[in-house]
Design a protein around this motif. Sequence first.
Motif, mmCIF file in Angstrom:
data_model
loop_
_atom_site.group_PDB
_atom_site.id
_atom_site.type_symbol
_atom_site.label_atom_id
_atom_site.label_comp_id
_atom_site.label_asym_id
_atom_site.label_seq_id
_atom_site.Cartn_x
_atom_site.Cartn_y
_atom_site.Cartn_z
ATOM 1 N N ALA A 94 0.834 -1.202 0.000
ATOM 2 C CA ALA A 94 0.000 0.000 0.000
ATOM 3 C C ALA A 94 0.870 1.254 0.000
ATOM 4 C CB ALA A 94 -0.933 -0.006 1.211
ATOM 5 N N LYS A 95 1.943 1.231 0.789
ATOM 6 C CA LYS A 95 2.853 2.380 0.825
ATOM 7 C C LYS A 95 3.540 2.567 -0.527
ATOM 8 C CE LYS A 95 6.554 4.330 3.598
ATOM 9 N NZ LYS A 95 7.458 4.125 4.734
ATOM 10 N N LEU A 96 3.961 1.468 -1.153
ATOM 11 C CA LEU A 96 4.596 1.562 -2.478
ATOM 12 C C LEU A 96 3.617 2.068 -3.535
ATOM 13 C CD1 LEU A 96 6.777 -1.683 -2.518
ATOM 14 C CD2 LEU A 96 7.589 0.670 -2.390
ATOM 15 N N GLU A 97 2.354 1.628 -3.449
ATOM 16 C CA GLU A 97 1.337 2.114 -4.392
ATOM 17 C C GLU A 97 1.135 3.618 -4.245
ATOM 18 O OE1 GLU A 97 -2.055 -0.323 -3.534
ATOM 19 O OE2 GLU A 97 -1.497 -1.836 -5.020
ATOM 20 N N SER A 98 1.106 4.094 -3.008
ATOM 21 C CA SER A 98 0.937 5.550 -2.821
ATOM 22 C C SER A 98 2.156 6.302 -3.334
ATOM 23 C CB SER A 98 0.672 5.876 -1.354
ATOM 24 O OG SER A 98 1.821 5.619 -0.566
ATOM 25 N N LEU A 99 3.363 5.729 -3.140
ATOM 26 C CA LEU A 99 4.569 6.362 -3.691
ATOM 27 C C LEU A 99 4.552 6.359 -5.217
ATOM 28 C CD1 LEU A 99 7.386 5.006 -1.333
ATOM 29 C CD2 LEU A 99 6.577 7.357 -1.516
ATOM 30 N N LEU A 100 4.014 5.295 -5.802
ATOM 31 C CA LEU A 100 3.920 5.214 -7.260
ATOM 32 C C LEU A 100 2.973 6.281 -7.804
ATOM 33 C CD1 LEU A 100 4.677 3.666 -9.863
ATOM 34 C CD2 LEU A 100 2.724 2.173 -9.416
ATOM 35 N N VAL A 101 1.850 6.471 -7.124
ATOM 36 C CA VAL A 101 0.891 7.497 -7.546
ATOM 37 C C VAL A 101 1.546 8.870 -7.448
ATOM 38 C CG1 VAL A 101 -1.264 8.644 -6.914
ATOM 39 C CG2 VAL A 101 -1.152 6.152 -7.029
ATOM 40 N N THR A 102 2.244 9.109 -6.351
ATOM 41 C CA THR A 102 2.936 10.392 -6.183
ATOM 42 C C THR A 102 3.999 10.575 -7.258
ATOM 43 O OG1 THR A 102 2.578 10.217 -3.795
ATOM 44 C CG2 THR A 102 4.229 11.789 -4.510
ATOM 45 N N SER A 103 4.743 9.508 -7.558
ATOM 46 C CA SER A 103 5.780 9.578 -8.592
ATOM 47 C C SER A 103 5.160 9.858 -9.958
ATOM 48 C CB SER A 103 6.570 8.276 -8.656
ATOM 49 O OG SER A 103 7.252 8.075 -7.461
ATOM 50 N N ARG A 104 4.033 9.238 -10.272
ATOM 51 C CA ARG A 104 3.349 9.506 -11.550
ATOM 52 C C ARG A 104 2.953 10.976 -11.651
ATOM 53 N NH1 ARG A 104 -0.951 4.615 -12.033
ATOM 54 N NH2 ARG A 104 0.528 2.988 -12.609
ATOM 55 N N ILE A 105 2.392 11.489 -10.564
ATOM 56 C CA ILE A 105 1.975 12.905 -10.578
ATOM 57 C C ILE A 105 3.187 13.800 -10.805
ATOM 58 C CG2 ILE A 105 1.049 14.760 -9.126
ATOM 59 C CD1 ILE A 105 -0.817 12.642 -7.883
ATOM 60 N N LEU A 106 4.302 13.512 -10.144
ATOM 61 C CA LEU A 106 5.508 14.313 -10.314
ATOM 62 C C LEU A 106 6.050 14.198 -11.733
ATOM 63 C CD1 LEU A 106 7.390 13.762 -6.939
ATOM 64 C CD2 LEU A 106 6.276 15.843 -7.727
ATOM 65 N N VAL A 107 6.036 12.983 -12.305
ATOM 66 C CA VAL A 107 6.519 12.799 -13.684
ATOM 67 C C VAL A 107 5.631 13.565 -14.650
ATOM 68 C CG1 VAL A 107 6.781 11.083 -15.532
ATOM 69 C CG2 VAL A 107 7.715 10.628 -13.270
ATOM 70 N N ILE A 108 4.300 13.455 -14.468
ATOM 71 C CA ILE A 108 3.384 14.172 -15.356
ATOM 72 C C ILE A 108 3.590 15.678 -15.206
ATOM 73 C CG2 ILE A 108 0.944 14.700 -15.766
ATOM 74 C CD1 ILE A 108 0.356 11.745 -15.115
ATOM 75 N N ALA A 109 3.732 16.150 -13.968
ATOM 76 C CA ALA A 109 3.954 17.592 -13.751
ATOM 77 C C ALA A 109 5.263 18.027 -14.384
ATOM 78 C CB ALA A 109 3.940 17.890 -12.251
ATOM 79 N N THR A 110 6.302 17.201 -14.259
ATOM 80 C CA THR A 110 7.595 17.527 -14.860
ATOM 81 C C THR A 110 7.485 17.573 -16.379
ATOM 82 O OG1 THR A 110 8.703 16.451 -13.015
ATOM 83 C CG2 THR A 110 10.032 16.858 -14.961
ATOM 84 N N LEU A 111 6.758 16.591 -16.958
ATOM 85 C CA LEU A 111 6.578 16.582 -18.419
ATOM 86 C C LEU A 111 5.802 17.813 -18.878
ATOM 87 C CD1 LEU A 111 5.851 12.830 -19.223
ATOM 88 C CD2 LEU A 111 7.847 14.158 -19.891
ATOM 89 N N VAL A 112 4.739 18.162 -18.145
ATOM 90 C CA VAL A 112 3.960 19.349 -18.511
ATOM 91 C C VAL A 112 4.833 20.591 -18.418
ATOM 92 C CG1 VAL A 112 2.049 20.824 -17.755
ATOM 93 C CG2 VAL A 112 1.728 18.353 -17.933
#
Length: 128
Positions: A94-112
């Motif tokens: 569960a902790k890794l899944e939440s980190l993955l979601v956070t990482s996706r948001i950061l990657v998408i924000a970085t790409l934008v």
Amino acid sequence: MWKQFLELIPHLTRLLPHIDRIIQQRTSGEDTQKKNLEQFQQMTEGLRADLAQATASHASLYRQINEQGEKMSALAADLHDSRAALQSAEARIAKLESLLVTSRILVIATLVFAVLTFAGVVFFHFHR
């Protein structure tokens, strides 16, 4: 007194066969009782042997039940440990899944941000 005794002799002679029969019955009754007691002793010896065999059999069963109880206790402890490990693994997942979601948001924000920066650079470079 002797006279009275002599008068009783015929009556006593008539009673002798009855007295003899009573004595024989008592002695035969004692023999029967002895035979019955011997048979009873044989039966009780047989019952004692059967009880000893049943006791030995039950002792074996009790030992097996105790062994099975110990195995069940060990399995219950293993199951408890396995559940604890599973819950720990679920918490880490569960902790890794939440980190993955956070990482996706950061990657998408970085790409934008990178696309917007690139578009801004291109826009300012050509409109100068």
